[in-house]
Write a protein that holds these residues in place. Structure first.
Motif, PDB file in Angstrom:
ATOM      1  N   GLU A 156       0.825  -1.215   0.000  1.00  0.00           N
ATOM      2  CA  GLU A 156       0.000   0.000   0.000  1.00  0.00           C
ATOM      3  C   GLU A 156       0.860   1.266   0.000  1.00  0.00           C
ATOM      4  OE1 GLU A 156      -2.840  -0.168   3.139  1.00  0.00           O
ATOM      5  OE2 GLU A 156      -3.976  -1.801   2.210  1.00  0.00           O
ATOM      6  N   PRO A 158       2.010   4.632  -1.579  1.00  0.00           N
ATOM      7  CA  PRO A 158       1.446   5.621  -2.502  1.00  0.00           C
ATOM      8  C   PRO A 158       2.418   5.976  -3.626  1.00  0.00           C
ATOM      9  CG  PRO A 158       2.098   6.673  -0.448  1.00  0.00           C
ATOM     10  CD  PRO A 158       2.274   5.200  -0.244  1.00  0.00           C
ATOM     11  N   CYS A 172      -1.044  14.151  -8.533  1.00  0.00           N
ATOM     12  CA  CYS A 172      -1.987  13.637  -7.545  1.00  0.00           C
ATOM     13  C   CYS A 172      -1.446  12.348  -6.945  1.00  0.00           C
ATOM     14  CB  CYS A 172      -3.349  13.354  -8.174  1.00  0.00           C
ATOM     15  SG  CYS A 172      -4.268  14.824  -8.683  1.00  0.00           S
ATOM     16  N   LYS A 173      -1.652  12.172  -5.645  1.00  0.00           N
ATOM     17  CA  LYS A 173      -1.275  10.919  -5.008  1.00  0.00           C
ATOM     18  C   LYS A 173      -2.288   9.838  -5.369  1.00  0.00           C
ATOM     19  CE  LYS A 173       1.479  12.173  -0.968  1.00  0.00           C
ATOM     20  NZ  LYS A 173       1.561  12.086   0.513  1.00  0.00           N
ATOM     21  N   ALA A 174      -1.796   8.589  -5.449  1.00  0.00           N
ATOM     22  CA  ALA A 174      -2.678   7.481  -5.808  1.00  0.00           C
ATOM     23  C   ALA A 174      -2.153   6.183  -5.206  1.00  0.00           C
ATOM     24  CB  ALA A 174      -2.779   7.369  -7.323  1.00  0.00           C
ATOM     25  N   LEU A 175      -3.009   5.164  -5.210  1.00  0.00           N
ATOM     26  CA  LEU A 175      -2.637   3.822  -4.758  1.00  0.00           C
ATOM     27  C   LEU A 175      -2.950   2.818  -5.847  1.00  0.00           C
ATOM     28  CD1 LEU A 175      -4.024   3.847  -1.101  1.00  0.00           C
ATOM     29  CD2 LEU A 175      -1.609   3.744  -1.755  1.00  0.00           C
ATOM     30  N   ASP A 177      -4.540  -0.394  -6.925  1.00  0.00           N
ATOM     31  CA  ASP A 177      -5.585  -1.290  -6.405  1.00  0.00           C
ATOM     32  C   ASP A 177      -5.430  -2.714  -6.913  1.00  0.00           C
ATOM     33  OD1 ASP A 177      -6.875   0.579  -4.880  1.00  0.00           O
ATOM     34  OD2 ASP A 177      -8.257   1.190  -6.464  1.00  0.00           O
ATOM     35  N   SER A 187      -6.137   4.004  -8.044  1.00  0.00           N
ATOM     36  CA  SER A 187      -7.191   4.861  -7.495  1.00  0.00           C
ATOM     37  C   SER A 187      -6.567   6.127  -6.914  1.00  0.00           C
ATOM     38  CB  SER A 187      -7.981   4.119  -6.418  1.00  0.00           C
ATOM     39  OG  SER A 187      -7.147   3.810  -5.323  1.00  0.00           O
ATOM     40  N   GLU A 189      -6.157   9.297  -4.505  1.00  0.00           N
ATOM     41  CA  GLU A 189      -6.526   9.756  -3.177  1.00  0.00           C
ATOM     42  C   GLU A 189      -7.149  11.143  -3.366  1.00  0.00           C
ATOM     43  OE1 GLU A 189      -3.107   9.556  -0.632  1.00  0.00           O
ATOM     44  OE2 GLU A 189      -3.120   7.367  -0.619  1.00  0.00           O
ATOM     45  N   THR A 190      -7.180  11.961  -2.353  1.00  0.00           N
ATOM     46  CA  THR A 190      -7.761  13.298  -2.507  1.00  0.00           C
ATOM     47  C   THR A 190      -7.016  14.062  -3.597  1.00  0.00           C
ATOM     48  OG1 THR A 190      -8.338  13.324  -0.177  1.00  0.00           O
ATOM     49  CG2 THR A 190      -8.337  15.435  -1.325  1.00  0.00           C
ATOM     50  N   CYS A 191      -7.755  14.456  -4.641  1.00  0.00           N
ATOM     51  CA  CYS A 191      -7.115  15.137  -5.776  1.00  0.00           C
ATOM     52  C   CYS A 191      -8.050  16.201  -6.320  1.00  0.00           C
ATOM     53  CB  CYS A 191      -6.754  14.132  -6.869  1.00  0.00           C
ATOM     54  SG  CYS A 191      -5.926  14.890  -8.282  1.00  0.00           S
ATOM     55  N   LYS A 226     -12.973   7.181  -9.263  1.00  0.00           N
ATOM     56  CA  LYS A 226     -11.638   7.777  -9.118  1.00  0.00           C
ATOM     57  C   LYS A 226     -10.540   6.762  -9.432  1.00  0.00           C
ATOM     58  CE  LYS A 226     -12.892  11.351  -5.750  1.00  0.00           C
ATOM     59  NZ  LYS A 226     -12.572  11.961  -4.440  1.00  0.00           N
TER      60      LYS A 226
END
Length: 354
Positions: A156, A158, A172-175, A177, A187, A189-191, A226
């Protein structure tokens, strides 16, 4: 074939042909054979063509040479042309029939065509081998990326997704999935700027400790979830990050006049920075790399006349794009810097409101 090659000329000319062949090979920088080896090759070629008169034997020689990474087609062609030239002199000197010359030219053309056909087959074989090696390499690289992405998903960790909207960088930060064969599902995160990714064909990923950013092709995006799907990964530097200055696309495309000596042409701005300007032209401009020019345009009501130098001229779709490097006066730099900063804020605000 007639008794043409029983002519004394071909018996006496063998050493001359070999010498020509050796000299031609020396002129080629890519020749890696010793002179002794070249002489042996030339001897075998001459014997196959003019003593045994065997095209099949000749073709086998060509194949074997090419398989050993020896390309002698150019040497053979030039040496054959010299042979024909000397044979013409021999005919004139001995008052012989020009029918023999015709027969020699036809025969020479025939074996040169055969050599080219063997060469074409060899090139196609090499092309297939290269493609197979590329596929194997791509498979290995793909498997390596799969392992990296699987590890990031399981831990997990980022990642940072980066794209460019109207030349302004957006991240943008993302993970991750899911990792499915050659694709990953990411996906956000807050963006606040997710919509900048909608029209992007390629997206860059930045991962901690990775040697370079990773370029990826966008397959699809699902705003409601997202989620974005990416594939075709490669380590590549982000071109925009190599630039010294931030570029922006103006909100309204203003006219730019480029002047070189007595020649001038009008175009439309593509983007601008304190380092220079990109301009679109409907027709090919009479401009070349290194040309010293004067660039005239109005920026936010302020007329500017700036010295510049042409850095590139390229065709881009139906138009031509010219990149011009600025040589700014302090006041001009202040005006453009203020505009670029203001325009960046406008673009980011525009993204948030989309």
């Amino acid at each position: 074939m007639s008794n043409l090659f029983s002519d004394q000329f071909f018996k006496d000319y063998k050493e001359e042909f070999i010498n020509h062949f050796v000299e031609q090979s020396k002129e080629r920088n890519d020749c890696i054979l010793s002179e002794g080896t070249i002489r042996t090759l030339a001897t075998n070629i001459y014997d196959a063509l003019f003593f045994s008169v065997s095209i099949e034997k000749f073709k086998k020689l060509v194949r074997n040479a090419l398989d050993s990474h020896v390309d002698f087609i150019v040497c053979l062609t030039k040496s054959s042309m010299l042979l024909i030239k000397d044979y013409i002199d021999y005919i004139l000197k001995n008052s012989l029939s020009f029918e023999n010359l015709k027969e020699l030219v036809e025969y020479t053309e025939k074996f040169l065509v055969e050599a080219e056909e063997v060469y074409s087959v060899h090139i196609e074989k090499l092309r297939k081998e290269v493609n197979n090696l590329k596929k194997e390499k791509d498979k290995e690289v793909g498997e390596a990326f799969t392992r990296i992405f699987t590890l990031l998903k399981d831990k997990e960790v980022p990642i940072m997704l980066i794209t460019f909207y109207k030349e302004v960088p957006v991240s943008c930060k993302a993970l991750i999935d899911n990792v499915l064969e050659s694709r990953i599902f990411v996906s956000f995160e807050t963006c606040s700027y997710m919509k900048a990714f909608y029209d992007s064909s390629f997206i860059y990923l930045k991962i901690t400790n990775a040697p370079k950013p990773i370029k990826a092709k966008k397959v699809d995006i699902f705003p409601e979830k997202k989620t974005i799907i990416l594939e075709d990964f490669s380590f590549e530097e982000i071109p925009q990050e190599r630039r010294k200055f931030v570029r922006v696309e103006p909100e309204e495309k203003f006219v730019v006049t480029v002047v070189k000596d007595k020649y001038s042409i009008k175009g439309i701005v593509a983007d601008i920075s304190i380092g220079g300007i990109g301009v679109f032209f409907k027709t090919k401009p009479e401009l070349s790399l290194g040309d010293k020019v004067e660039v005239n345009f109005i920026l936010k009501g302020t007329p500017l006349s700036i010295e510049g130098e042409v850095r590139y001229v390229i065709k881009q779709g139906e138009v031509y794009r010219v990149g011009i490097e600025f040589k700014l006066q302090p006041k001009q730099e202040e005006i453009i810097a203020e505009y670029v900063m203001q325009r960046q804020f406008e673009i980011l605000k525009e993204l948030k409101m989309m």
